[in-house]
Design an enzyme around this catalytic site. Structure first.
Site, PDB file in Angstrom:
ATOM      1  N   ASN A   9       9.483  -3.215  -2.932  1.00  0.00           N
ATOM      2  CA  ASN A   9      10.394  -3.672  -4.433  1.00  0.00           C
ATOM      3  C   ASN A   9      11.782  -3.939  -5.115  1.00  0.00           C
ATOM      4  OD1 ASN A   9       7.680  -4.456  -5.980  1.00  0.00           O
ATOM      5  ND2 ASN A   9       7.631  -2.005  -4.992  1.00  0.00           N
ATOM      6  N   ALA A 109       0.351  -2.821   0.771  1.00  0.00           N
ATOM      7  CA  ALA A 109       0.291  -2.967   2.473  1.00  0.00           C
ATOM      8  C   ALA A 109       1.012  -1.383   2.579  1.00  0.00           C
ATOM      9  CB  ALA A 109       0.680  -4.424   2.562  1.00  0.00           C
ATOM     10  N   ASP A 110       2.017  -1.281   2.315  1.00  0.00           N
ATOM     11  CA  ASP A 110       3.349   0.051   3.333  1.00  0.00           C
ATOM     12  C   ASP A 110       2.597   1.045   3.110  1.00  0.00           C
ATOM     13  OD1 ASP A 110       3.393   0.060  -0.095  1.00  0.00           O
ATOM     14  OD2 ASP A 110       5.356   0.320  -0.100  1.00  0.00           O
TER      15      ASP A 110
END
Length: 261
Positions: A9, A109-110
């Site tokens: 982000n 996903a991270d």
């Protein structure tokens, strides 16, 4: 060489790997409007500074929590590295672990990549604390199954909210307070520093203690993210610091996908 891209982000991290070794790492502010051409110009210059060429890249893998950024990263891979980017969590890049939560598809996903990497590097039950835009706590059991976790505001978000809402409070740098043992600040800046830093340490320690009590078995705590090393000297809660956990996880997923296919 493999180019692993972690689009978060706040920043997009590009890492170049020779086998399992990270030989180059660069970051740029996340902007979904940034085009493939803009990425390419920026990366080409940074590659050249460290003696790399774009022709050295033979594979690209991407993990992103910013869906709008994905297309331009895929175009970057196809247009400038002449390869189709693999996307973490999409075929053929399967997680290889069970996501045991109510909405598996909503897991960032991270966080899934971190769980994969942490399980490969550290046996047993794990709590992964990732210091990013948000601070996340991810729990996986001894089999590698992702069980859930916690999302808390990142320390920079907390500081931004405080400064924005209180007109007279200055913007300060986040740093460890002096080692004089006191938590009674004698001026505004010191009081803010104590509140942000030690308040965050207390949150980390308190949430980890609650997670461990609920797990009910010994669990190792792994810290990752840019601010992990800031807190490490002043808490014993971390068992290991893995600053490149996401990149390592992406490399593991890329190699697994190629072995299977």
């Amino acid at each position: 060489m493999l180019l692993a891209i972690d689009a978060g982000n706040t920043n997009v991290v590009f890492a170049l790997l020779q086998g399992t070794e990270i030989v180059g790492r660069w970051r740029i502010a996340t902007d979904p409007r940034r085009t493939a051409d803009e990425y390419a110009v920026w990366l080409h210059q940074l590659f050249a500074l460290q003696g790399f060429r774009r022709e050295d890249v033979t594979g690209v893998i991407v993990a992103t929590v910013v869906p709008r950024a994905l297309h331009n990263l895929q175009v970057l891979s196809a247009k400038y590295f002449n390869t189709e980017a693999l996307i973490a969590g999409q075929p053929p890049v399967e997680w290889g672990i069970t996501i045991d939560v109510e909405e598996p598809s909503s897991l960032g996903a991270d966080r899934a990549v971190n769980t994969v990497a942490a399980h490969a590097l550290h046996p047993g039950d794990l709590i992964v604390v990732d210091f990013g835009t948000a601070t996340t706590f991810d729990v996986s059991d001894f089999s590698g199954t992702y069980k859930g976790g916690i999302i808390a505001p990142g320390i920079n978000l907390s500081l931004d909210a405080l400064v924005t809402a209180a007109a007279k409070l200055p913007r300060i740098a986040i740093e460890a307070p002096p080692r004089d043992g006191t938590v009674i600040g004698r001026n505004t800046v010191t009081q803010m520093n104590i509140g942000i830093y030690w308040g965050y340490v207390a949150m980390i320690e308190g949430l980890v203690a609650r997670l461990k009590a609920e797990i009910g078995r010994p669990a190792k705590v792994i810290a990752t993210g840019g601010l992990a090393t800031l807190f490490e000297p002043n808490t014993a809660v971390f068992d290991a610091i893995e600053p490149d956990l996401t990149i390592k996880g992406l490399a593991m997923l890329w190699h697994r996908a190629h072995i299977r296919h």
